[in-house]
Design a protein around this motif. Structure first.
Motif, PDB file in Angstrom:
ATOM      1  N   ALA A   1     -28.157 -31.868   2.412  1.00 30.30           N
ATOM      2  CA  ALA A   1     -27.355 -32.567   3.419  1.00 30.30           C
ATOM      3  C   ALA A   1     -26.287 -31.646   4.005  1.00 30.30           C
ATOM      4  O   ALA A   1     -25.772 -30.746   3.332  1.00 30.30           O
ATOM      5  CB  ALA A   1     -26.694 -33.792   2.802  1.00 30.30           C
ATOM      6  N   SER A   2     -25.939 -31.890   5.255  1.00 27.45           N
ATOM      7  CA  SER A   2     -24.911 -31.103   5.926  1.00 27.45           C
ATOM      8  C   SER A   2     -23.534 -31.429   5.357  1.00 27.45           C
ATOM      9  O   SER A   2     -23.248 -32.570   4.995  1.00 27.45           O
ATOM     10  CB  SER A   2     -24.922 -31.396   7.428  1.00 27.45           C
ATOM     11  OG  SER A   2     -26.160 -31.038   8.000  1.00 27.45           O
ATOM     12  N   HIS A   3     -22.692 -30.420   5.300  1.00 31.99           N
ATOM     13  CA  HIS A   3     -21.316 -30.593   4.841  1.00 31.99           C
ATOM     14  C   HIS A   3     -20.404 -30.733   6.055  1.00 31.99           C
ATOM     15  O   HIS A   3     -20.385 -29.865   6.929  1.00 31.99           O
ATOM     16  CB  HIS A   3     -20.876 -29.387   4.006  1.00 31.99           C
ATOM     17  CG  HIS A   3     -21.627 -29.232   2.722  1.00 31.99           C
ATOM     18  ND1 HIS A   3     -21.105 -29.599   1.503  1.00 31.99           N
ATOM     19  CD2 HIS A   3     -22.869 -28.762   2.472  1.00 31.99           C
ATOM     20  CE1 HIS A   3     -21.995 -29.353   0.552  1.00 31.99           C
ATOM     21  NE2 HIS A   3     -23.068 -28.844   1.114  1.00 31.99           N
ATOM     22  N   TYR A   4     -19.654 -31.823   6.091  1.00 29.17           N
ATOM     23  CA  TYR A   4     -18.665 -32.023   7.147  1.00 29.17           C
ATOM     24  C   TYR A   4     -17.288 -31.641   6.619  1.00 29.17           C
ATOM     25  O   TYR A   4     -16.983 -31.849   5.444  1.00 29.17           O
ATOM     26  CB  TYR A   4     -18.638 -33.482   7.605  1.00 29.17           C
ATOM     27  CG  TYR A   4     -19.846 -33.906   8.402  1.00 29.17           C
ATOM     28  CD1 TYR A   4     -19.832 -33.870   9.793  1.00 29.17           C
ATOM     29  CD2 TYR A   4     -21.000 -34.348   7.764  1.00 29.17           C
ATOM     30  CE1 TYR A   4     -20.938 -34.264  10.532  1.00 29.17           C
ATOM     31  CE2 TYR A   4     -22.118 -34.745   8.495  1.00 29.17           C
ATOM     32  CZ  TYR A   4     -22.078 -34.697   9.882  1.00 29.17           C
ATOM     33  OH  TYR A   4     -23.182 -35.087  10.602  1.00 29.17           O
TER      34      TYR A   4
ATOM     35  N   ASP B   1     -23.255 -26.626   9.946  1.00 29.60           N
ATOM     36  CA  ASP B   1     -24.705 -26.672   9.800  1.00 29.60           C
ATOM     37  C   ASP B   1     -25.363 -26.400  11.157  1.00 29.60           C
ATOM     38  O   ASP B   1     -24.953 -26.963  12.178  1.00 29.60           O
ATOM     39  CB  ASP B   1     -25.129 -28.052   9.284  1.00 29.60           C
ATOM     40  CG  ASP B   1     -26.600 -28.101   8.920  1.00 29.60           C
ATOM     41  OD1 ASP B   1     -27.434 -28.095   9.845  1.00 29.60           O
ATOM     42  OD2 ASP B   1     -26.921 -28.157   7.726  1.00 29.60           O
ATOM     43  N   PRO B   2     -26.387 -25.544  11.195  1.00 25.06           N
ATOM     44  CA  PRO B   2     -27.014 -25.188  12.482  1.00 25.06           C
ATOM     45  C   PRO B   2     -27.535 -26.376  13.280  1.00 25.06           C
ATOM     46  O   PRO B   2     -27.595 -26.312  14.513  1.00 25.06           O
ATOM     47  CB  PRO B   2     -28.166 -24.265  12.063  1.00 25.06           C
ATOM     48  CG  PRO B   2     -27.737 -23.693  10.756  1.00 25.06           C
ATOM     49  CD  PRO B   2     -26.966 -24.779  10.073  1.00 25.06           C
ATOM     50  N   THR B   3     -27.915 -27.466  12.596  1.00 25.51           N
ATOM     51  CA  THR B   3     -28.434 -28.626  13.326  1.00 25.51           C
ATOM     52  C   THR B   3     -27.319 -29.531  13.844  1.00 25.51           C
ATOM     53  O   THR B   3     -27.582 -30.556  14.466  1.00 25.51           O
ATOM     54  CB  THR B   3     -29.383 -29.450  12.441  1.00 25.51           C
ATOM     55  OG1 THR B   3     -28.672 -29.901  11.280  1.00 25.51           O
ATOM     56  CG2 THR B   3     -30.583 -28.617  12.015  1.00 25.51           C
ATOM     57  N   ILE B   4     -26.081 -29.152  13.561  1.00 24.23           N
ATOM     58  CA  ILE B   4     -24.920 -29.857  14.120  1.00 24.23           C
ATOM     59  C   ILE B   4     -24.070 -28.846  14.885  1.00 24.23           C
ATOM     60  O   ILE B   4     -23.939 -28.921  16.095  1.00 24.23           O
ATOM     61  CB  ILE B   4     -24.095 -30.559  13.023  1.00 24.23           C
ATOM     62  CG1 ILE B   4     -24.963 -31.580  12.273  1.00 24.23           C
ATOM     63  CG2 ILE B   4     -22.865 -31.256  13.637  1.00 24.23           C
ATOM     64  CD1 ILE B   4     -24.283 -32.204  11.084  1.00 24.23           C
TER      65      ILE B   4
ATOM     66  N   SER C   1     -26.797 -30.381  21.552  1.00 25.47           N
ATOM     67  CA  SER C   1     -26.688 -29.212  20.678  1.00 25.47           C
ATOM     68  C   SER C   1     -26.498 -29.595  19.214  1.00 25.47           C
ATOM     69  O   SER C   1     -26.434 -28.717  18.349  1.00 25.47           O
ATOM     70  CB  SER C   1     -25.517 -28.333  21.130  1.00 25.47           C
ATOM     71  OG  SER C   1     -24.296 -29.056  21.080  1.00 25.47           O
ATOM     72  N   ALA C   2     -26.384 -30.908  18.938  1.00 28.98           N
ATOM     73  CA  ALA C   2     -26.242 -31.399  17.563  1.00 28.98           C
ATOM     74  C   ALA C   2     -27.361 -32.393  17.266  1.00 28.98           C
ATOM     75  O   ALA C   2     -27.119 -33.582  17.046  1.00 28.98           O
ATOM     76  CB  ALA C   2     -24.880 -32.052  17.367  1.00 28.98           C
ATOM     77  N   PRO C   3     -28.620 -31.940  17.281  1.00 29.05           N
ATOM     78  CA  PRO C   3     -29.763 -32.857  17.203  1.00 29.05           C
ATOM     79  C   PRO C   3     -29.812 -33.712  15.939  1.00 29.05           C
ATOM     80  O   PRO C   3     -30.375 -34.807  15.960  1.00 29.05           O
ATOM     81  CB  PRO C   3     -30.971 -31.917  17.277  1.00 29.05           C
ATOM     82  CG  PRO C   3     -30.456 -30.586  16.818  1.00 29.05           C
ATOM     83  CD  PRO C   3     -29.050 -30.525  17.314  1.00 29.05           C
TER      84      PRO C   3
ATOM     85  N   VAL D   1     -30.966 -21.025   0.310  1.00 30.17           N
ATOM     86  CA  VAL D   1     -31.786 -21.612   1.373  1.00 30.17           C
ATOM     87  C   VAL D   1     -31.080 -21.496   2.722  1.00 30.17           C
ATOM     88  O   VAL D   1     -31.704 -21.216   3.754  1.00 30.17           O
ATOM     89  CB  VAL D   1     -32.094 -23.092   1.055  1.00 30.17           C
ATOM     90  CG1 VAL D   1     -32.795 -23.760   2.236  1.00 30.17           C
ATOM     91  CG2 VAL D   1     -32.948 -23.201  -0.202  1.00 30.17           C
ATOM     92  N   ALA D   2     -29.755 -21.695   2.711  1.00 24.14           N
ATOM     93  CA  ALA D   2     -28.982 -21.676   3.952  1.00 24.14           C
ATOM     94  C   ALA D   2     -28.622 -20.268   4.409  1.00 24.14           C
ATOM     95  O   ALA D   2     -28.033 -20.093   5.481  1.00 24.14           O
ATOM     96  CB  ALA D   2     -27.706 -22.499   3.773  1.00 24.14           C
TER      97      ALA D   2
END
Length: 345
Positions: free
Chosen positions: A38-41, A52-55, A166-168, A230-231
């Motif tokens: 999961a992405s870290h906010y 995170d690249p997807t955000i 840009s934040a899919p 992984v990241a």
């Protein structure tokens, strides 16, 4: 939270810079908790968002609570402020009521564990809905709790990245349903500290996870290492497999990971231990503490971080920092410290 930026002590950089983390859960399906990747906010006094690249987006913390679409305010007349109340931010970072193990001694009731599949309803006579409501009421110890929606178990934040192409990962969600980041298996928020742009050399990790007998087992640190690989977060030092922790009794004392390697950060891992009578090893399920218990827990934490006011530990802690400062001719005591604390499988 953003209000602290106007405080003189903050403006003069006389206080620590807070970075509070959390994770989001997509409630559009049947997922109850964030996945392992999961992405870290991050919540900081200036910005909220995720690397995170997807955000890959941030927004001013001051205006959290305002409705945005494609990065622009929906209302052209006003924005919402004070939604970033520090209590709500900290509560978000420790929100665990969506976890079916909380309050049940981690005995996962099938109905409770699958509550995400239960339809939202303001009024319901469905036995499953009633069972979930009863379970939540027992956890909170508050009579007449009424669960109107699954979303009630999450901290709701208007999504500032709604319709942002840009934040899919989150662009389709009007609301971010947020929880404690530890639910993904990384209780210690190390990942944001590993960003190359932050250029951190030393990270102190005070690990209070409830692994073995409610003391840290090392598994959370191993999880972070695996996800960092992984990241592609190359500042993460090598962490041996979980089995190594038990075989070498690493949980009985502090450890240094990344010694004498300038390409990675040094992680000073300080696992919780019973250094005072109370021990400090209460379960995550315990959500109420008396004043006396609170004082005792803090005292145990102070004893852990100072290793009972050990002068030798204080010197070794300094050596860990000096090791990353490119200092030459380190004191002789540092050689002894590195032998004792550096993990070099």
């Amino acid at each position: 939270m953003s209000a602290v930026t106007s405080q003189p002590s903050f403006m003069l950089r006389n206080v620590p810079y807070p970075i509070i983390t959390a994770q989001a859960v997509d409630l559009s399906g049947t997922v109850c908790a964030p996945p392992v990747n999961a992405s870290h906010y991050e919540f900081t006094p200036y910005e909220f968002g995720s690397w995170d690249p997807t955000i890959g987006a941030f927004t001013p913390t001051k205006y959290l609570g305002s409705s945005l679409s494609a990065g622009k305010p929906v209302s052209t007349n006003s924005c919402i402020t004070n939604y970033d109340n520090l209590g709500f931010v900290i509560g978000t970072s420790s929100a665990l009521l969506n976890d079916p193990g909380i309050g049940t001694d981690e005995v996962y009731d099938a109905t409770f564990a699958n509550f995400c599949t239960i339809p939202d309803a303001t009024v319901s006579t469905d036995p499953d809905d009633i069972a979930v409501n009863a379970g939540i009421a027992q956890v909170l110890a508050i009579p007449n709790v009424e669960l109107l929606s699954v979303a009630d178990l999450y901290a709701p934040w208007p999504n500032p990245f709604y319709n942002l192409t840009s934040a899919p990962q989150v662009s389709d969600s009007e609301t971010l349903s947020m929880v404690d980041g530890g639910e993904s298996g990384q209780v210690n928020p190390i990942v944001p500290m590993l960003l190359p742009s932050r250029q951190l050399d030393v990270i102190i990790v005070n690990d209070n996870t409830d692994g073995t007998d409610n003391f840290p087992s090392g598994q959370e640190l191993v999880n972070t290492y695996e996800q960092a690989k992984v990241a592609g977060l190359t500042r993460m030092p090598y962490v041996p497999p979980f089995e190594y922790f038990a075989a070498h009794n690493l949980t009985s004392h502090p450890n240094f990971f990344g010694c004498q390697n300038d390409s990675v950060a040094t992680i000073i891992w300080v696992p919780n231990a019973a250094l005072t009578p109370i021990g400090g090893n209460t379960s995550t399920n315990k959500i109420q503490y008396s004043e006396a218990e609170t004082v005792a827990m803090v005292a145990n934490g102070a004893a852990v971080m100072s290793q009972n006011n050990s002068e030798a530990w204080a010197k070794c802690l300094a050596c860990a920092f000096m090791d990353k400062s490119n200092a030459t001719n380190l004191p002789a005591v540092c050689t002894t410290c590195f032998t004792e604390y550096c993990v070099d499988p």
